[in-house]
Design a protein around this motif. Structure first.
Motif, PDB file in Angstrom:
ATOM      1  N   GLY A  84      10.436 -31.133  30.438  1.00 38.32           N
ATOM      2  CA  GLY A  84       9.942 -32.147  29.507  1.00 38.32           C
ATOM      3  C   GLY A  84       9.096 -33.235  30.127  1.00 38.32           C
ATOM      4  N   THR A  85       8.925 -33.223  31.437  1.00 42.85           N
ATOM      5  CA  THR A  85       8.168 -34.254  32.134  1.00 42.85           C
ATOM      6  C   THR A  85       6.833 -33.685  32.601  1.00 42.85           C
ATOM      7  OG1 THR A  85      10.232 -35.246  32.901  1.00 42.85           O
ATOM      8  CG2 THR A  85       8.221 -35.854  34.094  1.00 42.85           C
ATOM      9  N   PRO A  86       5.704 -34.387  32.368  1.00 41.90           N
ATOM     10  CA  PRO A  86       4.419 -33.868  32.848  1.00 41.90           C
ATOM     11  C   PRO A  86       4.470 -33.611  34.359  1.00 41.90           C
ATOM     12  CG  PRO A  86       4.053 -35.739  31.389  1.00 41.90           C
ATOM     13  CD  PRO A  86       5.538 -35.674  31.664  1.00 41.90           C
ATOM     14  N   ALA A  87       4.047 -32.401  34.734  1.00 43.37           N
ATOM     15  CA  ALA A  87       4.060 -31.993  36.141  1.00 43.37           C
ATOM     16  C   ALA A  87       2.651 -31.830  36.699  1.00 43.37           C
ATOM     17  CB  ALA A  87       4.826 -30.678  36.292  1.00 43.37           C
ATOM     18  N   GLY A  88       1.687 -31.547  35.829  1.00 45.18           N
ATOM     19  CA  GLY A  88       0.318 -31.337  36.273  1.00 45.18           C
ATOM     20  C   GLY A  88      -0.542 -30.894  35.108  1.00 45.18           C
ATOM     21  N   TYR A  89      -1.820 -30.661  35.413  1.00 44.63           N
ATOM     22  CA  TYR A  89      -2.713 -30.240  34.340  1.00 44.63           C
ATOM     23  C   TYR A  89      -3.907 -29.488  34.884  1.00 44.63           C
ATOM     24  CZ  TYR A  89      -6.339 -33.852  35.144  1.00 44.63           C
ATOM     25  OH  TYR A  89      -7.356 -34.635  35.656  1.00 44.63           O
ATOM     26  N   VAL A  90      -4.566 -28.803  33.955  1.00 41.97           N
ATOM     27  CA  VAL A  90      -5.835 -28.150  34.237  1.00 41.97           C
ATOM     28  C   VAL A  90      -6.779 -28.507  33.097  1.00 41.97           C
ATOM     29  CG1 VAL A  90      -5.082 -25.949  33.201  1.00 41.97           C
ATOM     30  CG2 VAL A  90      -6.973 -25.953  34.799  1.00 41.97           C
TER      31      VAL A  90
END
Length: 190
Positions: A84-90
């Motif tokens: 549920g916690t943002p870990a990364g992105y593209v």
């Protein structure tokens, strides 16, 4: 102000079959498209992922500039969540003639080393290959490309190569040496 040499490598895939997917990590890791353009959330991701590796080109963007960018057809943000916690992105950006660039990719510092990066890059690259399916009128993807540089994380290049990206260009340029912006990595001073 002193300058430092920065090497930039450009890599590409020219067929969906080039993609070599990574295994999904253990646990509750999900990847979801952020479909509602949110300058606040996108800036959070950009600053949080790039703060300690000196991503600075978008730090001065206004709210309006972020919104304008995010609302462009063919721009997509895919976010990895760990429990549920943002870990990364593209971040993907459709360009002309069936080309999609992976403009930004990375993990928040606390999520590095958890085997999320390979999975996120695999998933994001697959979404680059099928991007035209979500944007009517777009030319099907024929090429996916990205660039990384000597300022990026120490495992970035290995991850790109393990996912099937091939090097097509290398440049070395002098850039001004800058300190990590803000009171801690990822924070931008007011």
């Amino acid at each position: 102000m002193s300058s430092v040499p920065v090497t930039t490598w450009s890599l590409e895939q020219t067929s969906p079959s080039d993609l070599l997917p990574a295994a999904a990590p253990e646990g509750d890791v999900r990847i979801v498209r952020a479909e509602v353009p949110s300058p606040e959330f996108s800036r959070f991701l950009y600053a949080s992922v790039g703060g300690d590796i000196l991503w600075t080109d978008r730090l001065g963007w206004s709210h309006a500039r972020w919104r304008e960018h995010l609302e462009r057809p063919g721009v997509e943000t895919w976010v990895a969540y760990d429990r549920g916690t943002p870990a990364g992105y593209v971040e993907l950006e459709a360009q002309g003639e069936g080309v999609v660039e992976i403009v930004y990719f990375g993990l928040l510092p606390a999520s590095r080393g958890q085997r999320i990066g390979g999975h996120l890059l695999s998933y994001g690259t697959a979404r680059a290959w099928d991007l035209a399916e979500r944007w009517p009128g777009r030319t099907p993807t024929k090429r996916v490309w990205l660039h990384t540089c000597s300022k990026d994380g120490e495992y970035a290049m290995d991850n790109y190569r393990r996912r099937g990206f091939k090097l097509f260009d290398t440049k070395v340029e002098l850039e001004p040496e800058i300190a990590t912006p803000g009171p801690w990595p990822g924070a931008y001073p007011a």
